[in-house]
Design a protein around this motif. Sequence first.
Motif, PDB file in Angstrom:
ATOM      1  N   MET A 107       9.169  12.536  -0.063  1.00 43.57           N
ATOM      2  CA  MET A 107       8.397  11.398   0.436  1.00 43.57           C
ATOM      3  C   MET A 107       7.567  10.839  -0.678  1.00 43.57           C
ATOM      4  O   MET A 107       7.558   9.663  -0.968  1.00 43.57           O
ATOM      5  CB  MET A 107       7.502  11.927   1.563  1.00 43.57           C
ATOM      6  CG  MET A 107       7.013  10.932   2.585  1.00 43.57           C
ATOM      7  SD  MET A 107       8.146   9.729   3.170  1.00 43.57           S
ATOM      8  CE  MET A 107       7.288   8.292   2.560  1.00 43.57           C
ATOM      9  N   ALA A 108       6.865  11.759  -1.381  1.00 45.95           N
ATOM     10  CA  ALA A 108       5.898  11.284  -2.347  1.00 45.95           C
ATOM     11  C   ALA A 108       6.582  10.668  -3.557  1.00 45.95           C
ATOM     12  O   ALA A 108       6.010   9.795  -4.210  1.00 45.95           O
ATOM     13  CB  ALA A 108       5.009  12.434  -2.791  1.00 45.95           C
ATOM     14  N   GLN A 114       9.028   8.757  -3.546  1.00 40.22           N
ATOM     15  CA  GLN A 114       9.541   7.430  -3.229  1.00 40.22           C
ATOM     16  C   GLN A 114       8.429   6.408  -3.320  1.00 40.22           C
ATOM     17  O   GLN A 114       7.578   6.345  -2.454  1.00 40.22           O
ATOM     18  CB  GLN A 114      10.101   7.421  -1.813  1.00 40.22           C
ATOM     19  CG  GLN A 114      11.332   8.253  -1.647  1.00 40.22           C
ATOM     20  CD  GLN A 114      12.495   7.759  -2.463  1.00 40.22           C
ATOM     21  OE1 GLN A 114      12.548   6.583  -2.812  1.00 40.22           O
ATOM     22  NE2 GLN A 114      13.413   8.618  -2.803  1.00 40.22           N
ATOM     23  N   PRO A 137       6.727   3.230  -2.487  1.00 42.44           N
ATOM     24  CA  PRO A 137       6.961   2.229  -1.459  1.00 42.44           C
ATOM     25  C   PRO A 137       7.335   0.907  -2.105  1.00 42.44           C
ATOM     26  O   PRO A 137       6.931   0.646  -3.249  1.00 42.44           O
ATOM     27  CB  PRO A 137       5.624   2.115  -0.739  1.00 42.44           C
ATOM     28  CG  PRO A 137       4.776   3.210  -1.264  1.00 42.44           C
ATOM     29  CD  PRO A 137       5.360   3.694  -2.517  1.00 42.44           C
ATOM     30  N   PRO A 138       8.113   0.094  -1.413  1.00 42.67           N
ATOM     31  CA  PRO A 138       8.581  -1.154  -2.010  1.00 42.67           C
ATOM     32  C   PRO A 138       7.441  -2.126  -2.263  1.00 42.67           C
ATOM     33  O   PRO A 138       6.411  -2.069  -1.609  1.00 42.67           O
ATOM     34  CB  PRO A 138       9.560  -1.686  -0.965  1.00 42.67           C
ATOM     35  CG  PRO A 138       9.114  -1.064   0.312  1.00 42.67           C
ATOM     36  CD  PRO A 138       8.529   0.261  -0.049  1.00 42.67           C
ATOM     37  N   ARG A 176       5.157  -2.877  -4.636  1.00 42.63           N
ATOM     38  CA  ARG A 176       3.797  -2.411  -4.819  1.00 42.63           C
ATOM     39  C   ARG A 176       2.943  -3.394  -5.595  1.00 42.63           C
ATOM     40  O   ARG A 176       1.740  -3.243  -5.677  1.00 42.63           O
ATOM     41  CB  ARG A 176       3.803  -1.057  -5.535  1.00 42.63           C
ATOM     42  CG  ARG A 176       4.302   0.063  -4.666  1.00 42.63           C
ATOM     43  CD  ARG A 176       3.404   0.199  -3.448  1.00 42.63           C
ATOM     44  NE  ARG A 176       2.009   0.183  -3.855  1.00 42.63           N
ATOM     45  CZ  ARG A 176       1.392   1.259  -4.281  1.00 42.63           C
ATOM     46  NH1 ARG A 176       2.032   2.393  -4.371  1.00 42.63           N
ATOM     47  NH2 ARG A 176       0.116   1.216  -4.603  1.00 42.63           N
ATOM     48  N   SER A 180      -0.255  -4.661  -4.297  1.00 40.38           N
ATOM     49  CA  SER A 180      -1.336  -3.758  -3.949  1.00 40.38           C
ATOM     50  C   SER A 180      -2.111  -3.271  -5.173  1.00 40.38           C
ATOM     51  O   SER A 180      -3.115  -2.615  -5.049  1.00 40.38           O
ATOM     52  CB  SER A 180      -0.782  -2.559  -3.189  1.00 40.38           C
ATOM     53  OG  SER A 180       0.012  -1.810  -4.070  1.00 40.38           O
ATOM     54  N   PRO A 210      -2.764   2.746  11.241  1.00 42.43           N
ATOM     55  CA  PRO A 210      -2.673   3.109   9.824  1.00 42.43           C
ATOM     56  C   PRO A 210      -3.041   1.992   8.847  1.00 42.43           C
ATOM     57  O   PRO A 210      -2.914   2.187   7.648  1.00 42.43           O
ATOM     58  CB  PRO A 210      -1.211   3.495   9.667  1.00 42.43           C
ATOM     59  CG  PRO A 210      -0.507   2.716  10.697  1.00 42.43           C
ATOM     60  CD  PRO A 210      -1.451   2.561  11.836  1.00 42.43           C
ATOM     61  N   HIS A 252      -5.031   0.110   6.367  1.00 43.40           N
ATOM     62  CA  HIS A 252      -6.249   0.415   5.630  1.00 43.40           C
ATOM     63  C   HIS A 252      -6.580  -0.632   4.586  1.00 43.40           C
ATOM     64  O   HIS A 252      -7.708  -0.751   4.154  1.00 43.40           O
ATOM     65  CB  HIS A 252      -6.114   1.748   4.900  1.00 43.40           C
ATOM     66  CG  HIS A 252      -5.839   2.895   5.809  1.00 43.40           C
ATOM     67  ND1 HIS A 252      -6.661   3.211   6.856  1.00 43.40           N
ATOM     68  CD2 HIS A 252      -4.828   3.791   5.842  1.00 43.40           C
ATOM     69  CE1 HIS A 252      -6.170   4.257   7.465  1.00 43.40           C
ATOM     70  NE2 HIS A 252      -5.056   4.616   6.892  1.00 43.40           N
ATOM     71  N   HIS A 281      -1.792  -4.321   3.531  1.00 42.94           N
ATOM     72  CA  HIS A 281      -1.094  -3.808   4.699  1.00 42.94           C
ATOM     73  C   HIS A 281      -1.013  -4.861   5.795  1.00 42.94           C
ATOM     74  O   HIS A 281      -0.075  -4.875   6.572  1.00 42.94           O
ATOM     75  CB  HIS A 281      -1.795  -2.564   5.245  1.00 42.94           C
ATOM     76  CG  HIS A 281      -1.741  -1.405   4.313  1.00 42.94           C
ATOM     77  ND1 HIS A 281      -2.503  -0.291   4.481  1.00 42.94           N
ATOM     78  CD2 HIS A 281      -1.010  -1.202   3.191  1.00 42.94           C
ATOM     79  CE1 HIS A 281      -2.244   0.565   3.511  1.00 42.94           C
ATOM     80  NE2 HIS A 281      -1.344   0.030   2.708  1.00 42.94           N
ATOM     81  N   GLN A 317       2.082  -6.644   5.621  1.00 42.43           N
ATOM     82  CA  GLN A 317       3.337  -5.951   5.881  1.00 42.43           C
ATOM     83  C   GLN A 317       3.417  -5.368   7.284  1.00 42.43           C
ATOM     84  O   GLN A 317       4.465  -4.883   7.678  1.00 42.43           O
ATOM     85  CB  GLN A 317       3.516  -4.847   4.845  1.00 42.43           C
ATOM     86  CG  GLN A 317       3.918  -5.452   3.518  1.00 42.43           C
ATOM     87  CD  GLN A 317       3.764  -4.486   2.387  1.00 42.43           C
ATOM     88  OE1 GLN A 317       3.886  -3.283   2.558  1.00 42.43           O
ATOM     89  NE2 GLN A 317       3.496  -5.013   1.219  1.00 42.43           N
TER      90      GLN A 317
END
Lengths: 728, 410
Positions: free
Chosen positions: A1-2, A4, A6-7, A9, A12, A156, A158, A162, A165
């Motif tokens: 998971m970590a 990967q 996230p698309p 970025r 952000s 979720p 934050h 976000h 998305q």
Amino acid sequence: MAQQPPPSRTASVGPPSAGGMNAPATTPGGGQGQNSNQNLNQIVLEYLSKKGYSRTEAMLRKESANTDANGQPIPSRVEDTGGKMYSSTFNLVQNWIESSLDIYKPELKRLLWPIFVHSFLNLIGDFYPRDGQEFFTTFREPFEAEHEDDVRALAPIHEPEHLQQNNIAQLYRNNKYRLTMSHMAYTSLVMFLEQHEREGGMVVLHIVQNFLDVRTVDRQTAGGQKGLQRLLAERNGEQDAPAEDEGIPGHNPGSANMDRNAPTVLSKLSLGPMPMEADLMEDVKAELQDHDSTHPPAGAQNTLVDEFEQRIKREPMDDVPSRDLLPFPPSTARDVAMEVQKVKENRDRFRIEGRTGGVGPGISVTMFTFHNTFDSINCIEFSGDNSLVAAGTAESYIRVWSLDNRALTSPTDPPSYQYSSSRRLVGHSGPVYALSFSPSVAIPEPATNGHSSNTTSPDSQPRYLLSSSADTTIRLWSLDTWTNLVVYRAHQSPVWDVRFCPHGHYFVSSSADRTARLWSTPQIAPLRLFVGHDSDVETVAWHPNGAYIFTASGGGDRTVRMWDIVRGSAVRMFTGHTGNITALACSPSGHVIASADDRGEIILWSLPTGRLIKRMRGHGRGGIWSLDWSVESSVLVSGGADGTVRVWDVQENKESQQGKVVGEGGAGTKIDGTGGAVGGAAVAKSKAKKDVVVSPDQISAFPTKKSPVYKVRFTQMNLVMAAGAYLP
Amino acid sequence: MSVWNPENVVDVAESIGITSLNRDVIDHLARDVEFRMSQVLEEALKFMRHAKRTTLTTQDISQALRLLEVEPLYGYESTRPLRFGEASIGPGQPLFYVEDEEVDFEKLINAPLPKVPREISFTAHWLAVEGVQPSIPQNPTQADQRNQELSAKGPGANSTLAAVSGNDNVSVKPLVKHVLSKELQLYFERICSAILDDSNDEYRAAAFASLRTDPGLHQLIPYFVQFVADKVTHHLRSLFILTQTLLENPSLYLAPYVPSIVPSVLTCLIGKHLGSPSLDGTTTHFALRDYSASLLSSIARKYGPSSSTLKPRIARSCLKHFLDSHKPLGTHYGAVLGLTMIAGADGVRELILPNLKAYDAVLQEAVRDDARAEEAGYVIDAIKKALDMLGEDHAELRGALGEVLASRMD
């Protein structure tokens, strides 16, 4: 998971310090400065009094009173408290609504949810992650019942990016939440907000102006929906559900016109049955005549020709769809046989005539339980002639069984082939989510030497099967050769549902790409695209005349929409579900659509008026997977994840509703209240545990043994067939 | 503040060689990771819902990642829920990991192949018959469904509906009888008394005639079936006729009740003692057995096609009684009759013939015993009849074979 990332970025990666800037103000200026500040004031005041500048002194005293012990100015406007302002404001509004008059309370309460969402989104958008979370956790509780999914989706969030998305956040930000309330309630709200301008009124007003579309109506003229009776009923906690025009789509009840200034008229619908082709009608009539002469009707029965004539005569000519607009291939001998059989069944069927003497009709249900599935079956479908059952699996294949244990043969089989009563259809590369047989009617085998058999003739079997899968394709399978004929590719995401038109030839599919598409079997490109849903189109259904389709979606949208397939435009839209819609079924009469969601609620909507008829509760949580109507449209049956098949009375409950309101207003309540007081506590306790209240419209419920019910179907003879997988 | 521990971000950063990270960056990343995870979960829930499941599986996560255009995680594919082990790396710091079994290759290769999982199959049963759930093993018992809300409560709820569906609670308990109209109740009582009344044959005949033709008796069927089951040991003959008349009535649909009728009929076919020998004579019960055999065969003919287990069940119980040499000869007689009627020539060949040799001993003994000689005669007759049937079947077969041969010769 970590590992990967996230698309996308890029958006952000802001300057990290930006986060710190607005973090809750840690007071600069330590103890030392504070002391000197205090002393300085003292010195100046002493100086002024010594000099006798009394007015200047008074002024200074007054102005310095607004600072706290640290010498910091005490904020008088709530806006100056930064991230905290939304919490205090929300508290203020909540308290005010709680203490407002009972007749306005239900309306004003509806306001809390959009204010809550927008307060939270604003907090996040203004980069107060900590305050945002605090706000969310403090106030989420009252909304968890009704907006469970939205609350879960918003939790979720934050960071400001976000917001971009998250589906739900986008929905709320880019649309105005429509709310209807009575004139007086709205006026008192605005007055309250203006009075408390400094304590946060402005903040709320700002939200109301920017993100809400509040419609005011006169209570007298609005009647029923907003009437006093309804409000009184709601006061008792009877039900707390969104009104039909509340929410994001923002439309007049039932209307699909989303323009803000849309007129309240609804487009006209042609809900009558599709007229029969002239040639076909002649053929059918000749066939029926033939049949009548060989098998004269027994006793009081009508002749088949009479029955047929009656059916044609009953059709009003003004609200039938035109046959010219919807081309079909010419009819075949099979179509004639099917129509003849339909007329026969129409005469010989066990009728379900709705309520007789207060007791609902007794329904017979045959349950088909699938064993050894290991929860890998995604969907089950029966063919129209009750000879085949098909199951789509998570392992990407489809399996078809013969219900009467007949060998499923194919002309292309090698001679050594071991015939069995089931076949596998392999081709998809993802879980199969929906199946649909081409239309078929059971045609009994002609009686041989006076001995009528129970078997159906092989040519009544459906010839095609459609399947849709997570691999984004729809496949058409031939049931003669048991092979894949066509692959339809156009959807960009998993295809959740596919349905054959009741007359064959056309079919409609719905997908996670938020579209529904209309296809005809000979063409590999879609004929129509139905776009408008704000989230996945979860399920589709046909109107029995084949001129309209219904789509329903989950996620943040939760609407049922009705589309005209010839023009490709939306003609009705229904809002009111609080969960993801999992099943749809239009009544054979063509006037009512039933929709069910995964919170265990079934809603009936009237198509001509576009209004909600009633809500029916009873199923446990986890989804109602299938709905179907009896042939006379008098009874609805449903099956779901709670492993029950339930039968519902669909007639509008006028008198009982009336009686209830009278009872609550008058002295009747007291008798009821004391009588139920002993059992009341127990009921309340169990309610809290199960949170399912069965509404009185339920005729009966039949539990299965640990088998969620995936499919329920009324046969042409009004027997219910149900299917589910046994999950020990 | 986030569910995702920011320390994990530090760990990952260190593992790829970034040693110093701003605290704000760490918090920001942790919050972002949490958001992405919930995004994946939201999508995965959709896949779970459309698979009509209530547990999320690893496949759902893979599908969701694919939908979000992220490479799925490989190596976690399992149709069963993953098992997690827990280890503690410090106080209050549990570490979860997927339990991975160690497999010895040598053993795995030499081990016999695992059993093939059982095929998916389906069974059918009646979940409800005209609004009432029959209490058969396939349906849950009252105790199983206690934690489910099945009937409507509160104002406006119809207590009759609850009663009809058998879910009535203690406080409201209307008798089921009350769905029967007064006329039907009266009718039922009259018919019953007529049937049990041995003295008036005319009265009884009228009752049977009415039962045979009346189309409106559907609601009474369960009551009649119950009546027959209750009284079958007392009034054999008349109850039999009652069953037969019900079967003959063309407007009644008896299929759902066949399983409850069959035991009564079977009792009369293979019961140990039927009637009282002193009153009716020792051999009259054979006539009754004949009669029940024919009734049974007519039931089997009529409802066999709609219930695949009916015939095998009857045949099995007949065979069991036939093979039990301790049962009286009357039972054997009934069993042979039943087998002949139900299973036909094939049944005789498969079920009776192989056992005849063994049975011969029992018969020999009975024939020698004077008291039972007569009964033994009946049994021998029955077996003879069965064998005759076999012979006919053979002749037919031979005839058919001959025809085929003849056509070949041409």
